[in-house]
Enzyme design. Structure first.
Site, PDB file in Angstrom:
ATOM      1  CB  ALA A  73      -0.933   0.005   1.205  1.00 38.73           C
ATOM      2  CB  THR A  74       4.047   2.232   1.611  1.00 41.59           C
ATOM      3  OG1 THR A  74       3.584   2.019   2.953  1.00 41.59           O
ATOM      4  CG2 THR A  74       4.958   3.452   1.599  1.00 41.59           C
ATOM      5  CG  ASN A 153      -3.935   3.505  10.809  1.00 44.09           C
ATOM      6  OD1 ASN A 153      -4.382   4.571  10.402  1.00 44.09           O
ATOM      7  ND2 ASN A 153      -2.785   3.417  11.438  1.00 44.09           N
ATOM      8  CD  GLN A 181      -5.943  -1.248   8.936  1.00 43.07           C
ATOM      9  OE1 GLN A 181      -6.548  -2.305   9.097  1.00 43.07           O
ATOM     10  NE2 GLN A 181      -4.656  -1.127   9.243  1.00 43.07           N
ATOM     11  CB  SER A 199      -1.927  -3.664   1.973  1.00 44.87           C
ATOM     12  OG  SER A 199      -0.817  -4.449   2.324  1.00 44.87           O
ATOM     13  CB  ALA A 200      -1.910  -8.962  -0.158  1.00 41.80           C
ATOM     14  CG  HIS A 201       0.413  -7.045   5.202  1.00 46.86           C
ATOM     15  ND1 HIS A 201       0.533  -6.803   6.543  1.00 46.86           N
ATOM     16  CD2 HIS A 201       0.629  -5.857   4.588  1.00 46.86           C
ATOM     17  CE1 HIS A 201       0.824  -5.529   6.750  1.00 46.86           C
ATOM     18  NE2 HIS A 201       0.895  -4.931   5.578  1.00 46.86           N
ATOM     19  CB  THR A 240      10.235  -9.171 -12.361  1.00 45.15           C
ATOM     20  OG1 THR A 240      11.219  -8.930 -13.360  1.00 45.15           O
ATOM     21  CG2 THR A 240       9.750 -10.603 -12.440  1.00 45.15           C
ATOM     22  CB  CYS A 326       2.247   0.778  11.552  1.00 44.06           C
ATOM     23  SG  CYS A 326       0.714   0.511  10.665  1.00 44.06           S
TER      24      CYS A 326
END
Length: 381
Positions: A73-74, A153, A181, A199-201, A240, A326
């Protein structure tokens, strides 16, 4: 290691078992480069990426061609904000944001401010909510973007996204939202939004992969690429592709699409149980709106204790975060709570509890018992 109870899902989530299983073949058997167009190894990787792109798009009501994969996300935030700023280079530019945004947004806006942009930071009230009338009045003829997060968040406060989107559409302004979030936690649809980071995580996928939604077929400009070299992702993000990570992101999005509503209801019930148990303590305060809030997040201040010691003791049995986004133990009060008018000592003595897929009722009851005992001990030292 004997891990504590985990209630820090806003910091990161564990990969779902189905996500890990889906990813594994792309580290070995299907190891091809998605940009290798001349043989089956590349074709298989490319097909997997496109299937994942479709799954992520489906989760947010977008078209697959509107998903640009990034390292997280950043990076997506930097691409969205800096990319728009550079498109308008040479023009007078004004951006509107809010004091409680994530540091990834605030720091990126500070960077373009140093390069000549004007930035307005809207205040929030004691609940962490913006004044929509003030937002409207802050728009200038040269306003290029409104950047406001979908959900905070630290407090879980949800901004009025549909109203902001309507304002931007009416005024011809780009609406960028950090939806990290919100995506996978509550229903999210990109209608009226021009740029959105995710973001995936944060939704049971792997770390190191995210995406920027970029609205197509609209007169407002797309951001200019920030990474050159090869023209990957339709020229918007060269490099890549992280095929295993993208595959995992897609599977995580698919799972969230299937379980979103039922999990939202379950977590809200557990969150309410947690708050009922902790707010029975004297001099404890819930930070943020009670109505416009994510269903799995509680931010609670505990008066009469020293914040650093509170966090250290609580984390012996329950993994949580302080009010600072965070970060681990940090003596500085959260910029979010500070903007809400919470005095520094109370801000430092605040804990964010964020629940998730593996949270069980017994863990919540054990957390209530442990936190209450810690607070009682610290207040009576």
């Amino acid at each position: 290691m004997n891990y504590p109870i985990y209630l820090d899902y806003n910091a990161t989530t564990p990969c779902a078992p189905e996500v890990i299983e889906e990813m594994i073949p792309y580290f070995g058997t299907h190891f091809g480069n998605a940009s290798s167009k001349s043989h089956p190894f590349g074709w298989v990787a490319e097909n997997a990426v496109e299937e994942a792109r479709e799954k992520v798009a489906t989760l947010i009501g977008a078209k697959s061609k509107e998903i640009v994969f990034t390292s997280g996300a950043t990076e997506a935030i930097n691409l969205g904000i800096k990319g728009v700023f550079e498109h308008y280079l040479g023009e007078r530019q004004h951006y509107i944001t809010c004091q409680t945004e994530h540091k990834a947004v605030l720091d990126t806006l500070e960077e373009i401010e140093n390069r000549g942009a004007e930035v307005t930071h809207l205040p929030v009230d004691s609940k962490g909510e913006i004044d929509f009338d003030l937002l409207f009045k802050s728009v200038k003829p040269h306003t290029k973007m409104i950047s406001l997060m979908w959900a905070n968040n630290e407090t879980g406060v949800i901004h009025p996204v549909s109203d902001i989107a309507a304002l931007c559409e009416d005024q011809g302004i780009i609406f960028f939202t950090d939806a990290v979030q919100a995506v996978g936690k509550i229903p999210v649809n990109v209608k009226g939004i021009h740029l959105m980071a995710m973001s995936a995580h944060k939704l049971y996928g792997p770390k190191g992969v995210g995406a920027l939604f970029v609205r197509h077929n609209h007169p407002l400009p797309k951001p200019l690429a920030q990474i050159q070299g090869g023209g990957h992702e339709k020229g918007m993000r060269s490099g890549t592709l992280n095929v295993p990570g993208i595959v995992g992101f897609g599977k995580a999005a698919e799972l969230r699409s299937a379980h979103l509503v039922s999990e939202e209801i379950r977590l809200k019930s557990l969150r309410d149980l947690l708050e009922t148990g902790l707010l029975e303590l004297s001099d404890t305060f819930l930070n943020g709106s009670q109505t416009h809030r994510l269903p799995h997040v509680s931010n609670i201040s505990f008066a009469g204790v020293e914040g650093e010691e509170l966090l250290r003791k609580v984390c012996q049995k329950v993994a949580v975060s302080s009010g600072s986004a965070c970060t681990s133990i940090n003596p500085k009060p959260s910029h979010v709570l500070e903007a809400m008018g919470i005095e520094p000592d109370l801000g430092r003595a605040s804990i964010r509890f964020s629940l998730g897929m593996n949270t069980k009722e017994k863990e919540i009851r054990d957390t209530i018992e442990w936190v209450n005992s810690v607070v009682f001990e610290l207040r009576n030292i």
